[in-house]
Scaffold this motif. Structure first.
Motif, mmCIF file in Angstrom:
data_model
loop_
_atom_site.group_PDB
_atom_site.id
_atom_site.type_symbol
_atom_site.label_atom_id
_atom_site.label_comp_id
_atom_site.label_asym_id
_atom_site.label_seq_id
_atom_site.Cartn_x
_atom_site.Cartn_y
_atom_site.Cartn_z
ATOM 1 N N ASP A 1 0.762 -1.293 -0.056
ATOM 2 C CA ASP A 1 -0.129 -0.032 0.089
ATOM 3 C C ASP A 1 0.998 1.239 -0.066
ATOM 4 O O ASP A 1 0.661 2.097 -0.810
ATOM 5 C CB ASP A 1 -0.903 -0.149 1.183
ATOM 6 N N THR A 2 1.803 1.045 0.776
ATOM 7 C CA THR A 2 2.694 2.276 1.022
ATOM 8 C C THR A 2 3.576 2.570 -0.570
ATOM 9 O O THR A 2 3.646 3.720 -0.921
ATOM 10 C CB THR A 2 3.685 2.092 1.892
ATOM 11 N N TYR A 8 1.620 7.112 -6.601
ATOM 12 C CA TYR A 8 0.753 8.067 -6.925
ATOM 13 C C TYR A 8 1.258 9.629 -6.890
ATOM 14 O O TYR A 8 1.062 10.396 -7.725
ATOM 15 C CB TYR A 8 -0.580 8.015 -5.947
ATOM 16 N N HIS A 9 1.889 9.696 -6.007
ATOM 17 C CA HIS A 9 2.488 11.180 -5.616
ATOM 18 C C HIS A 9 3.614 11.299 -6.538
ATOM 19 O O HIS A 9 3.760 12.582 -7.113
ATOM 20 C CB HIS A 9 3.250 11.200 -4.354
ATOM 21 N N ILE A 10 4.412 10.360 -7.125
ATOM 22 C CA ILE A 10 5.270 10.553 -8.119
ATOM 23 C C ILE A 10 4.585 10.696 -9.541
ATOM 24 O O ILE A 10 5.048 11.573 -10.299
ATOM 25 C CB ILE A 10 6.442 9.441 -8.242
ATOM 26 N N LEU A 25 -7.163 -3.265 -2.229
ATOM 27 C CA LEU A 25 -5.659 -3.737 -2.475
ATOM 28 C C LEU A 25 -5.850 -5.108 -2.465
ATOM 29 O O LEU A 25 -6.370 -5.810 -1.532
ATOM 30 C CB LEU A 25 -4.752 -3.255 -1.442
ATOM 31 N N LYS A 26 -5.247 -5.994 -3.379
ATOM 32 C CA LYS A 26 -5.430 -7.467 -3.684
ATOM 33 C C LYS A 26 -3.634 -7.875 -3.746
ATOM 34 O O LYS A 26 -3.038 -7.358 -4.837
ATOM 35 C CB LYS A 26 -5.958 -7.819 -4.860
ATOM 36 N N PHE A 75 -7.216 3.300 -6.327
ATOM 37 C CA PHE A 75 -7.174 4.403 -5.566
ATOM 38 C C PHE A 75 -8.031 5.291 -6.158
ATOM 39 O O PHE A 75 -8.249 5.499 -7.221
ATOM 40 C CB PHE A 75 -5.652 5.166 -5.690
ATOM 41 N N ILE A 76 -8.842 6.210 -5.150
ATOM 42 C CA ILE A 76 -9.632 7.145 -5.398
ATOM 43 C C ILE A 76 -9.125 8.614 -5.182
ATOM 44 O O ILE A 76 -8.813 8.536 -4.178
ATOM 45 C CB ILE A 76 -11.063 6.933 -4.922
ATOM 46 N N LYS A 77 -9.352 9.163 -6.099
ATOM 47 C CA LYS A 77 -8.704 10.754 -5.911
ATOM 48 C C LYS A 77 -10.001 11.418 -5.206
ATOM 49 O O LYS A 77 -10.883 11.295 -5.497
ATOM 50 C CB LYS A 77 -8.580 11.329 -6.942
#
Length: 87
Positions: A1-2, A8-10, A25-26, A75-77
């Motif tokens: 997850d991390t 996402y941030h990158i 998350l699977k 992920f959802i924004k």
């Protein structure tokens, strides 16, 4: 997850108004990962559909010969101001 959240941030660092929250998350574990071992996490941005962001990832040995785990995620924004209000 991390690792997926970091991706996402990158990938979408210019989006200052939104944050991404994990919706799904699977993880499929493929081989034992022994304490003290070294590994590489590879994260792939699969696609974006509106507010939905789909990632996949692989945890593997440094030489790529062993796959320890594979994961897919959604992920959802979410607007940052909405999340901060609710905390």
């Amino acid at each position: 997850d991390t690792a997926l959240g970091f991706a996402y941030h990158i990938c979408l660092y210019e989006d200052k108004e939104n944050i991404a929250v994990t919706a799904n998350l699977k993880i499929d574990f493929r081989a034992p990962f022994r304490e003290g071992s070294e590994a590489v996490v590879r994260v792939y941005l699969d696609r974006i559909e509106g507010r939905k962001i789909f990632f996949s990832s692989v945890l593997e040995s440094k030489d790529g010969s062993v796959v320890y785990a594979e994961a897919t995620s959604l992920f959802i924004k979410v607007n940052r101001s909405k999340v901060v209000k609710n905390i």
